[in-house]
Motif scaffolding. Structure first.
Motif, PDB file in Angstrom:
ATOM      1  N   PRO A   1       0.830  -1.199   0.000  1.00  0.00           N
ATOM      2  CA  PRO A   1       0.000   0.000   0.000  1.00  0.00           C
ATOM      3  C   PRO A   1       0.863   1.246   0.000  1.00  0.00           C
ATOM      4  O   PRO A   1       1.938   1.264   0.585  1.00  0.00           O
ATOM      5  CB  PRO A   1      -0.819  -0.131   1.292  1.00  0.00           C
ATOM      6  N   THR A   2       0.398   2.258  -0.646  1.00  0.00           N
ATOM      7  CA  THR A   2       1.146   3.506  -0.715  1.00  0.00           C
ATOM      8  C   THR A   2       0.309   4.643  -0.168  1.00  0.00           C
ATOM      9  O   THR A   2      -0.911   4.655  -0.293  1.00  0.00           O
ATOM     10  CB  THR A   2       1.561   3.833  -2.169  1.00  0.00           C
ATOM     11  N   SER A   3       0.994   5.604   0.436  1.00  0.00           N
ATOM     12  CA  SER A   3       0.293   6.763   0.990  1.00  0.00           C
ATOM     13  C   SER A   3       0.312   7.939   0.025  1.00  0.00           C
ATOM     14  O   SER A   3      -0.183   9.009   0.335  1.00  0.00           O
ATOM     15  CB  SER A   3       0.946   7.192   2.324  1.00  0.00           C
ATOM     16  N   ALA A   4       0.952   7.726  -1.160  1.00  0.00           N
ATOM     17  CA  ALA A   4       1.038   8.822  -2.127  1.00  0.00           C
ATOM     18  C   ALA A   4      -0.349   9.206  -2.617  1.00  0.00           C
ATOM     19  O   ALA A   4      -1.181   8.358  -2.926  1.00  0.00           O
ATOM     20  CB  ALA A   4       1.912   8.410  -3.306  1.00  0.00           C
ATOM     21  N   GLU A   5      -0.610  10.499  -2.672  1.00  0.00           N
ATOM     22  CA  GLU A   5      -1.911  10.999  -3.078  1.00  0.00           C
ATOM     23  C   GLU A   5      -1.726  12.081  -4.129  1.00  0.00           C
ATOM     24  O   GLU A   5      -0.602  12.471  -4.464  1.00  0.00           O
ATOM     25  CB  GLU A   5      -2.667  11.550  -1.863  1.00  0.00           C
ATOM     26  N   ALA A   6      -2.828  12.546  -4.644  1.00  0.00           N
ATOM     27  CA  ALA A   6      -2.797  13.626  -5.630  1.00  0.00           C
ATOM     28  C   ALA A   6      -3.030  14.960  -4.932  1.00  0.00           C
ATOM     29  O   ALA A   6      -3.813  15.055  -3.986  1.00  0.00           O
ATOM     30  CB  ALA A   6      -3.855  13.393  -6.701  1.00  0.00           C
ATOM     31  N   VAL A   7      -2.350  15.978  -5.406  1.00  0.00           N
ATOM     32  CA  VAL A   7      -2.507  17.335  -4.900  1.00  0.00           C
ATOM     33  C   VAL A   7      -3.206  18.158  -5.974  1.00  0.00           C
ATOM     34  O   VAL A   7      -2.831  18.091  -7.152  1.00  0.00           O
ATOM     35  CB  VAL A   7      -1.145  17.958  -4.544  1.00  0.00           C
ATOM     36  N   ASN A   8      -4.215  18.918  -5.586  1.00  0.00           N
ATOM     37  CA  ASN A   8      -4.954  19.753  -6.525  1.00  0.00           C
ATOM     38  C   ASN A   8      -4.761  21.215  -6.146  1.00  0.00           C
ATOM     39  O   ASN A   8      -4.886  21.586  -4.978  1.00  0.00           O
ATOM     40  CB  ASN A   8      -6.447  19.391  -6.518  1.00  0.00           C
ATOM     41  N   GLN A   9      -4.445  22.045  -7.143  1.00  0.00           N
ATOM     42  CA  GLN A   9      -4.248  23.469  -6.914  1.00  0.00           C
ATOM     43  C   GLN A   9      -5.043  24.258  -7.940  1.00  0.00           C
ATOM     44  O   GLN A   9      -4.915  24.039  -9.145  1.00  0.00           O
ATOM     45  CB  GLN A   9      -2.764  23.830  -7.016  1.00  0.00           C
ATOM     46  N   GLU A  10      -5.885  25.167  -7.485  1.00  0.00           N
ATOM     47  CA  GLU A  10      -6.670  25.996  -8.387  1.00  0.00           C
ATOM     48  C   GLU A  10      -5.857  27.191  -8.857  1.00  0.00           C
ATOM     49  O   GLU A  10      -5.172  27.849  -8.069  1.00  0.00           O
ATOM     50  CB  GLU A  10      -7.946  26.482  -7.696  1.00  0.00           C
ATOM     51  N   ILE A  11      -5.920  27.470 -10.159  1.00  0.00           N
ATOM     52  CA  ILE A  11      -5.326  28.660 -10.770  1.00  0.00           C
ATOM     53  C   ILE A  11      -6.486  29.478 -11.335  1.00  0.00           C
ATOM     54  O   ILE A  11      -7.211  29.030 -12.213  1.00  0.00           O
ATOM     55  CB  ILE A  11      -4.356  28.303 -11.902  1.00  0.00           C
ATOM     56  N   ARG A  12      -6.662  30.691 -10.846  1.00  0.00           N
ATOM     57  CA  ARG A  12      -7.830  31.502 -11.225  1.00  0.00           C
ATOM     58  C   ARG A  12      -7.356  32.807 -11.865  1.00  0.00           C
ATOM     59  O   ARG A  12      -6.421  33.456 -11.374  1.00  0.00           O
ATOM     60  CB  ARG A  12      -8.688  31.795  -9.999  1.00  0.00           C
ATOM     61  N   ALA A  13      -8.017  33.167 -12.976  1.00  0.00           N
ATOM     62  CA  ALA A  13      -7.706  34.424 -13.659  1.00  0.00           C
ATOM     63  C   ALA A  13      -9.012  35.096 -14.063  1.00  0.00           C
ATOM     64  O   ALA A  13     -10.024  34.428 -14.315  1.00  0.00           O
ATOM     65  CB  ALA A  13      -6.834  34.178 -14.888  1.00  0.00           C
ATOM     66  N   LEU A  14      -8.976  36.422 -14.141  1.00  0.00           N
ATOM     67  CA  LEU A  14     -10.185  37.215 -14.377  1.00  0.00           C
ATOM     68  C   LEU A  14      -9.961  38.189 -15.524  1.00  0.00           C
ATOM     69  O   LEU A  14      -8.909  38.820 -15.619  1.00  0.00           O
ATOM     70  CB  LEU A  14     -10.548  37.989 -13.105  1.00  0.00           C
ATOM     71  N   PHE A  15     -10.971  38.296 -16.386  1.00  0.00           N
ATOM     72  CA  PHE A  15     -11.000  39.408 -17.339  1.00  0.00           C
ATOM     73  C   PHE A  15     -12.240  40.234 -17.080  1.00  0.00           C
ATOM     74  O   PHE A  15     -13.369  39.723 -17.085  1.00  0.00           O
ATOM     75  CB  PHE A  15     -11.033  38.942 -18.795  1.00  0.00           C
ATOM     76  N   THR A  16     -12.021  41.506 -16.868  1.00  0.00           N
ATOM     77  CA  THR A  16     -13.107  42.479 -16.835  1.00  0.00           C
ATOM     78  C   THR A  16     -12.578  43.738 -17.504  1.00  0.00           C
ATOM     79  O   THR A  16     -11.409  44.112 -17.305  1.00  0.00           O
ATOM     80  CB  THR A  16     -13.554  42.770 -15.388  1.00  0.00           C
ATOM     81  N   PRO A  17     -13.339  44.370 -18.372  1.00  0.00           N
ATOM     82  CA  PRO A  17     -12.814  45.517 -19.121  1.00  0.00           C
ATOM     83  C   PRO A  17     -12.428  46.670 -18.205  1.00  0.00           C
ATOM     84  O   PRO A  17     -13.067  46.912 -17.176  1.00  0.00           O
ATOM     85  CB  PRO A  17     -13.970  45.888 -20.050  1.00  0.00           C
ATOM     86  N   ASP A  18     -11.366  47.364 -18.599  1.00  0.00           N
ATOM     87  CA  ASP A  18     -10.828  48.466 -17.814  1.00  0.00           C
ATOM     88  C   ASP A  18     -10.925  49.738 -18.642  1.00  0.00           C
ATOM     89  O   ASP A  18     -10.226  49.887 -19.645  1.00  0.00           O
ATOM     90  CB  ASP A  18      -9.377  48.159 -17.441  1.00  0.00           C
ATOM     91  N   SER A  19     -11.794  50.647 -18.239  1.00  0.00           N
ATOM     92  CA  SER A  19     -11.969  51.882 -19.003  1.00  0.00           C
ATOM     93  C   SER A  19     -10.712  52.742 -18.994  1.00  0.00           C
ATOM     94  O   SER A  19     -10.501  53.544 -19.907  1.00  0.00           O
ATOM     95  CB  SER A  19     -13.147  52.684 -18.439  1.00  0.00           C
ATOM     96  N   ALA A  20      -9.859  52.564 -17.978  1.00  0.00           N
ATOM     97  CA  ALA A  20      -8.619  53.335 -17.920  1.00  0.00           C
ATOM     98  C   ALA A  20      -7.568  52.774 -18.869  1.00  0.00           C
ATOM     99  O   ALA A  20      -6.596  53.458 -19.184  1.00  0.00           O
ATOM    100  CB  ALA A  20      -8.080  53.356 -16.490  1.00  0.00           C
ATOM    101  N   ASN A  21      -7.741  51.544 -19.316  1.00  0.00           N
ATOM    102  CA  ASN A  21      -6.775  50.908 -20.204  1.00  0.00           C
ATOM    103  C   ASN A  21      -7.522  50.035 -21.208  1.00  0.00           C
ATOM    104  O   ASN A  21      -7.412  48.800 -21.181  1.00  0.00           O
ATOM    105  CB  ASN A  21      -5.773  50.080 -19.394  1.00  0.00           C
ATOM    106  N   PRO A  22      -8.285  50.624 -22.102  1.00  0.00           N
ATOM    107  CA  PRO A  22      -9.163  49.847 -22.983  1.00  0.00           C
ATOM    108  C   PRO A  22      -8.423  48.954 -23.964  1.00  0.00           C
ATOM    109  O   PRO A  22      -8.993  48.001 -24.483  1.00  0.00           O
ATOM    110  CB  PRO A  22      -9.970  50.924 -23.712  1.00  0.00           C
ATOM    111  N   GLN A  23      -7.133  49.248 -24.240  1.00  0.00           N
ATOM    112  CA  GLN A  23      -6.378  48.425 -25.186  1.00  0.00           C
ATOM    113  C   GLN A  23      -5.879  47.129 -24.550  1.00  0.00           C
ATOM    114  O   GLN A  23      -5.376  46.249 -25.255  1.00  0.00           O
ATOM    115  CB  GLN A  23      -5.184  49.213 -25.729  1.00  0.00           C
ATOM    116  N   SER A  24      -5.981  46.993 -23.252  1.00  0.00           N
ATOM    117  CA  SER A  24      -5.493  45.797 -22.560  1.00  0.00           C
ATOM    118  C   SER A  24      -6.548  44.705 -22.611  1.00  0.00           C
ATOM    119  O   SER A  24      -7.627  44.844 -22.032  1.00  0.00           O
ATOM    120  CB  SER A  24      -5.139  46.130 -21.102  1.00  0.00           C
ATOM    121  N   ASN A  25      -6.232  43.625 -23.309  1.00  0.00           N
ATOM    122  CA  ASN A  25      -7.164  42.502 -23.449  1.00  0.00           C
ATOM    123  C   ASN A  25      -6.588  41.270 -22.767  1.00  0.00           C
ATOM    124  O   ASN A  25      -6.559  40.185 -23.338  1.00  0.00           O
ATOM    125  CB  ASN A  25      -7.435  42.217 -24.930  1.00  0.00           C
ATOM    126  N   LYS A  26      -6.110  41.419 -21.553  1.00  0.00           N
ATOM    127  CA  LYS A  26      -5.447  40.330 -20.851  1.00  0.00           C
ATOM    128  C   LYS A  26      -6.235  39.905 -19.620  1.00  0.00           C
ATOM    129  O   LYS A  26      -6.918  40.707 -18.988  1.00  0.00           O
ATOM    130  CB  LYS A  26      -4.038  40.745 -20.412  1.00  0.00           C
TER     131      LYS A  26
END
Length: 417
Positions: A19-44
């Motif tokens: 038997p092994t105690s090795a398990e899986a690790v899960n990590q969430e990576i979260r990113a957001l896009f919302t338009p920025d009126s101060a920088n309208p050319q930024s589409n990142k």
């Protein structure tokens, strides 16, 4: 459990299930896009995953290189002593998935899919020795002990990365341990070879930095896009620390969540919902000289903010000619065709990338016109053009006959493509 398999005339085969105690690790990576009126050319997308480990301690290094880091409670323990001047796989070895890898993220609501790329841009931890570095090497101090313990002399200290890994500017030590972080520009093994016997050692956690390539959010629908990318940990795996240092967990899954929050807003000036059609120069030529106008028209401006694809269509109080609205005179019961078109500001185009100038609008979902932004358009002026064409003038206007044509036209801007 043990399973004995014996066949007549053959040797017995003992199969051992451990038997092994090795398990899986899960990590969430979260990113957001919302338009920025101060920088309208930024589409990142903006990375919203809290940094831990290296980038939390050295934020300027990560900011300059557009890296983000995470610390995972994943340990690596030596399964035997590390011998002096041994081969790479029996030494302190690090090989990580530094090349770009692609995963698919899918909109939870619409099932639309996009591609995301990720690469591991750095690796680090804190090695802990079974004895002090000074005792293992006979050095007069901890600093010299860590330097002598590994190949390279002064450069042997783990603040200095082993090629092809690169120096990151971070390194801290105690009598027993050394904290380090190396940048990984290419996918190849970076090895530190012991110069003295190390009875046992461990890596107390796993720090890794990552870089993302995300799709253009202006071409994506609003909503959450999710997808996973899994890595194997251990000898021969994606994260390979050699044959001596084995992980407590065998798998790492990065779960990506891309949150797209678009804007589509249209503002009509006060009174703009009541449109009066008039000829060029007014009605005087018709009233005083009986000269029919060439056409009747009215341009109605509006302000639009848009960061996503959208469509436009009409609904009519009086329908008639296919896909067009009609205006009706209730006395004579005659109707005339009303043509409606739209001009959109710079930054908004049709699906072929052409500017939108007097694009005819039609009735019905199936005849809607679709448009897309090249960048975030914030409160830019557009125009609705209303016109009764020249071909309708003789039918509509007759000397000595009073008439009043009217009708409701609903123009719809719809982000649900």
């Amino acid at each position: 459990m043990n399973l004995n398999i014996c066949l007549p005339g053959w040797l017995c085969l003992l199969v051992l299930f451990v038997p092994t105690s090795a398990e899986a690790v899960n990590q969430e990576i979260r990113a957001l896009f919302t338009p920025d009126s101060a920088n309208p050319q930024s589409n990142k997308f903006i990375n919203k995953t809290p940094s831990s480990g290296y980038c939390a301690d050295a934020p300027s290094e990560c900011r300059d290189n557009e890296m983000f880091s995470i610390r995972l409670p994943m340990r690596f323990e030596s399964i035997r002593a590390m011998q002096p001047d041994d081969v790479s796989r029996n030494s302190a070895m690090f090989k990580v998935p530094a090349q770009w890898r692609t995963l698919t993220v899918t909109n939870v609501a619409t099932q639309e899919s996009e591609k995301v790329e990720v690469r591991i841009a750095g690796i680090g931890s804190r090695y802990a020795l079974s004895d002090t570095a000074a005792n293992l090497t006979g050095a007069p101090s901890a600093a010299q002990g860590h330097q002598r313990l590994w190949s390279g002399g002064v450069a042997g200290a783990w603040v200095n990365a082993s090629p092809p890994c690169l120096y990151s500017g971070v390194g801290f030590y105690t009598d027993h341990a050394f904290r380090f972080f190396w940048k990984t520009p290419v996918e190849a093994a970076c090895v530190k070879t012991a110069k003295f016997l190390i009875p046992a050692m461990s890596y107390e956690y796993l720090d890794f930095a990552y870089e993302l390539r995300t799709p253009n959010p202006l071409g994506m629908s609003s909503g959450l896009y999710t997808g996973d990318l899994s890595y194997r940990i251990g000898p021969g795996g994606d994260f390979d620390m050699g044959d001596v240092m084995l992980p407590t967990d065998s798998d790492l899954t990065l779960s990506f969540v891309l949150d797209v929050q678009h804007t589509l807003k249209v503002d009509i000036p006060p009174g703009g919902n009541k449109v009066q059609l008039v000829p060029v120069g007014g009605w005087q030529s018709w009233l005083q000289a009986g000269r029919r106008p060439v056409s009747l028209f009215r341009d109605q401006t509006f302000n639009i903010s848009a960061s996503s694809r959208f469509k436009m269509q009409m609904e009519c109080q009086f329908g008639g000619f296919p896909y067009e609205c009609m205006l009706n005179d209730p006395v004579s019961r005659r109707s005339v065709e009303l043509q409606v078109s739209v001009s959109l500001p710079n930054g908004l185009t049709d699906l072929s990338g052409q500017p939108v100038r007097r694009q005819r609008l039609r009735t019905g979902q199936a005849n809607s016109q679709q448009f897309q932004p090249g960048f975030y358009v914030d409160r830019a002026p557009g125009t609705l053009h209303f016109e009764i064409a020249k071909s309708q003038m003789e039918f509509m206007l007759q000397p000595g006959v009073a008439s009043r044509y009217s009708g409701n036209v609903t123009v719809i801007w719809d982000s649900d493509i």
